[in-house]
Design a protein around this motif. Structure first.
Motif, short mmCIF file in Angstrom:
data_model
loop_
_atom_site.label_atom_id
_atom_site.label_comp_id
_atom_site.label_asym_id
_atom_site.label_seq_id
_atom_site.Cartn_x
_atom_site.Cartn_y
_atom_site.Cartn_z
N LEU A 111 0.91 -1.07 -0.09
CA LEU A 111 0.16 -0.23 0.58
C LEU A 111 0.85 1.11 0.08
N ASP A 112 2.18 1.18 0.54
CA ASP A 112 2.68 2.42 0.89
C ASP A 112 3.60 2.51 -0.83
N ALA A 113 4.00 1.85 -1.23
CA ALA A 113 4.38 1.85 -2.82
C ALA A 113 3.61 2.68 -3.65
N LEU A 114 2.18 1.72 -3.38
CA LEU A 114 0.47 2.25 -4.57
C LEU A 114 0.43 3.50 -4.35
N PHE A 122 12.36 2.33 -6.55
CA PHE A 122 11.68 1.17 -7.86
C PHE A 122 10.53 1.18 -7.73
N SER A 123 9.35 1.52 -6.64
CA SER A 123 8.69 1.20 -6.39
C SER A 123 7.69 2.47 -7.24
N VAL A 124 8.05 4.03 -7.45
CA VAL A 124 7.63 4.81 -8.12
C VAL A 124 7.65 4.68 -8.76
N TRP A 131 -0.28 2.17 -13.64
CA TRP A 131 -0.83 3.38 -14.20
C TRP A 131 -1.33 4.08 -15.60
N GLY A 132 0.73 3.51 -16.14
CA GLY A 132 0.28 3.52 -17.27
C GLY A 132 -0.13 2.32 -18.68
N ILE A 133 0.02 1.34 -17.83
CA ILE A 133 -1.08 0.15 -17.90
C ILE A 133 -2.49 0.41 -17.59
N VAL A 134 -2.90 0.90 -17.22
CA VAL A 134 -4.02 0.83 -16.59
C VAL A 134 -5.06 2.07 -17.89
N VAL A 166 9.89 1.65 -20.28
CA VAL A 166 10.90 2.67 -19.79
C VAL A 166 10.47 1.95 -18.35
N ALA A 167 9.72 3.25 -17.12
CA ALA A 167 9.40 2.21 -16.21
C ALA A 167 9.64 0.96 -15.49
#
Length: 221
Positions: A111-114, A122-124, A131-134, A166-167
């Motif tokens: 949840l912290d990562a999201l 790396f979580s960023v 979000w790119g996939i969403v 890239v992300a």
């Protein structure tokens, strides 16, 4: 330009085996080496499933642009693009498994990562890719309802794909986990290379060649 119904040229048929062999090696070697990692002995089942879902997602990102451009011998362009769309939904499923496995392992960390408050850089990049996939899923689902023109669709879709790639690559390279470093770097570089070359070919080279020859533009579903 040959029609879709014509047989493959002898040269293309001759190259089919090495092309498929290279594709299989680039995808399989990092996965096999990760499966042999001694770190797996200390991982829980959800964490292992989530981790390998991420590795498989990276492998599918390598295959995606190759399918979109119809580069694989033995697959006609229309058939390759059907597999491109199927691979897209496979990526969505793998991302869901990746996040789900990590959440079952450690809900607070996930949840912290999201929420972009995790201390790990790396979580960023993982969340950016997510979000790119969403947004890509929403774009695909609502494209016809929005009446989006093919030219706009290609620009937005390819832009999102580049962001996701890239992300994801940066996300993967920053993680020190079960993936063997050399094979991970090789797969990540391969993903960046084929994505860049495909976008260059489909968006610049082929349209320029069609324009010079006076051929009509290519339509997409």
């Amino acid at each position: 330009m040959s029609s879709a119904g014509e047989k493959q040229s002898p040269r293309r048929t001759f190259l089919a085996v090495p092309i498929w062999a290279v594709l299989a090696a680039v995808v399989a070697v990092p996965i096999v080496l990760a499966a042999l990692s001694p770190l797996l002995a200390y991982r829980s089942v959800p964490y292992t499933v989530g981790g390998f879902a991420g590795i498989l997602c990276l492998a599918v990102l390598f295959i995606q642009p190759v399918l979109a451009a119809g580069y694989l011998p033995g697959l006609r362009l229309a058939e390759a693009r059907k597999w491109h769309r199927r691979a897209g939904w496979a990526i969505v499923t793998l991302v869901a498994l990746h996040i789900g496995g990590l959440y079952l392992t450690s809900p607070p960390d996930t949840l912290d990562a999201l929420m972009l408050v995790a201390p790990t850089p790396f979580s960023v990049y993982g969340v950016i890719a997510l979000w790119g996939i969403v947004l890509t899923v929403l774009l695909v689902s609502l494209r016809r309802r929005m009446g989006m023109r093919s030219s706009i669709w290609r620009i937005v879709h390819n832009g999102l794909a580049l962001i996701v790639v890239v992300a994801t690559v940066v996300h993967a390279l920053q993680i020190e986990g079960t993936m063997e470093p050399i094979s991970k770097w090789a797969l990540c570089l391969a993903v960046l290379l084929v994505t860049s070359l495909t976008l260059l070919d489909l968006r610049i080279v082929k349209p320029l060649l069609r324009w010079r020859s006076g051929e009509p533009g290519e339509s997409e579903d």
